[in-house]
Write an enzyme that holds these catalytic residues in place. Sequence first.
Site, short mmCIF file in Angstrom:
data_model
loop_
_atom_site.label_atom_id
_atom_site.label_comp_id
_atom_site.label_asym_id
_atom_site.label_seq_id
_atom_site.Cartn_x
_atom_site.Cartn_y
_atom_site.Cartn_z
N GLY A 180 -10.67 -32.12 -17.81
CA GLY A 180 -10.25 -30.89 -17.13
C GLY A 180 -9.14 -31.19 -16.13
N HIS A 181 -9.34 -32.25 -15.32
CA HIS A 181 -8.28 -32.66 -14.40
C HIS A 181 -7.05 -33.09 -15.21
CE1 HIS A 181 -11.93 -33.68 -11.86
NE2 HIS A 181 -11.25 -32.91 -11.04
N GLN A 223 -16.26 -30.54 3.38
CA GLN A 223 -16.69 -29.42 2.54
C GLN A 223 -18.10 -29.59 1.97
OE1 GLN A 223 -13.26 -30.25 -0.22
NE2 GLN A 223 -14.67 -29.54 -1.78
N GLY A 244 -7.95 -25.38 -10.84
CA GLY A 244 -8.68 -24.86 -12.00
C GLY A 244 -9.40 -23.56 -11.66
N HIS A 254 -11.81 -36.05 -15.06
CA HIS A 254 -12.21 -35.85 -16.46
C HIS A 254 -11.09 -35.09 -17.16
CE1 HIS A 254 -13.04 -31.85 -14.99
NE2 HIS A 254 -13.96 -32.32 -14.15
N GLY A 267 -11.48 -36.78 -7.21
CA GLY A 267 -11.69 -37.93 -8.08
C GLY A 267 -12.73 -37.65 -9.14
N LEU A 302 -16.08 -28.31 -17.90
CA LEU A 302 -15.99 -29.71 -17.46
C LEU A 302 -16.10 -29.76 -15.94
CD1 LEU A 302 -13.21 -31.20 -19.77
CD2 LEU A 302 -15.67 -30.95 -20.17
N SER A 303 -16.88 -30.71 -15.44
CA SER A 303 -17.09 -30.84 -14.00
C SER A 303 -17.50 -32.28 -13.71
CB SER A 303 -18.22 -29.90 -13.55
OG SER A 303 -18.71 -30.28 -12.28
O1 PAF Z 1 -11.81 -28.71 -6.22
C1 PAF Z 1 -11.85 -29.81 -5.59
O2 PAF Z 1 -11.94 -30.88 -6.20
C2 PAF Z 1 -11.82 -29.81 -4.09
O3 PAF Z 1 -12.51 -28.72 -3.56
C3 PAF Z 1 -10.41 -29.88 -3.50
C4 PAF Z 1 -9.59 -28.65 -3.86
C5 PAF Z 1 -9.70 -31.13 -4.03
C6 PAF Z 1 -10.47 -29.97 -1.98
O4 PAF Z 1 -11.19 -31.09 -1.57
#
Ligand code: PAF
Length: 286
Positions: free
Chosen positions: A38-39, A63, A150, A36, A33, A187-188
């Site tokens: 980039g997504h 994670q 990405g 931005h 979520g 972008l992040s």
């Molecule tokens: O790159 C990310 O946003 C996350 O690491 C992913 C691949 C959606 C896994 O939670």
Amino acid sequence: MTLQVLHRVAELSDALDAERRAGRTVGLVPTMGALHAGHGSLISRAAAENDVVVVTVFVNPLQFGAGEDLDRYPRTLDADCVLAEAAGASYVLAPTVQEMYGDGSLTKVSVAGSMTEVLEGASRPGHFDGVATVVAKLFAMTGRCRAYFGEKDFQQLAVVRRMAADLSFPVEIVACETARDPDGLALSSRNAFLDGEERAAAPVLHQALEAGAALIQAGERDPRVVRERIAAVVAASPLFEVDYTAAVDPGTLEEPERLEGDVRLLLAARLRSGSARLIDNLGTRA
Ligand code: PAF
């Protein structure tokens, strides 16, 4: 096609089974979520190459390590849906943690070896187990598809590729170039944590990687010299503290004795204010 926002995994699996029965191909864009541009570029590419596109929005607790930014990670589902639909998504899956993991999963997916132990793996122990586990679950839920990742998270891309191949998922992994602001900043979602001064200084990461690449173009073949140069450029900014720099083989992520052929330069740096930790990378050839 109007965007459908789903919260249940079974609803998504059923919908995608029906899409495939109707002969439609599926593109998957896994995200946490805070979408931005980039997504948006991943989703647009997936929409250009597939009949239907699923964007998953799930901040995956597995994670994040203790003391990391899980609690303050931006959660902006309404805006995410607007961006996903505009970029061509057909479905957004936004499950709860309970929906994804129930009362806790006893199974974890772990890619063994140096690929997950170096760089981000060394700084964030357990991070790639969390990524591999959630992405494996998303692949299992989605079924046959192309999945778009990405290059910004270059090590993640390598880990996901390996996991998908090792576990024989019917998923084609598609790597997409890092989207950048005009001043070079990758972008992040974590850029949202930067204040004005930090944002103005942040392009130093990309500049440092370009300085490393320029050194290689000028004939430098010692990876130590290249990574020290990258670190020196970042260290010149008083706002950043270098976490790691690397000049590695893009396939193995290992540092060779001497740089030859394709090289990936990688970098992680923390804002001294504690506001964020940023990563970036750049490909070049020796
Ligand atoms: O790159 C990310 O946003 C996350 O690491 C992913 C691949 C959606 C896994 O939670």
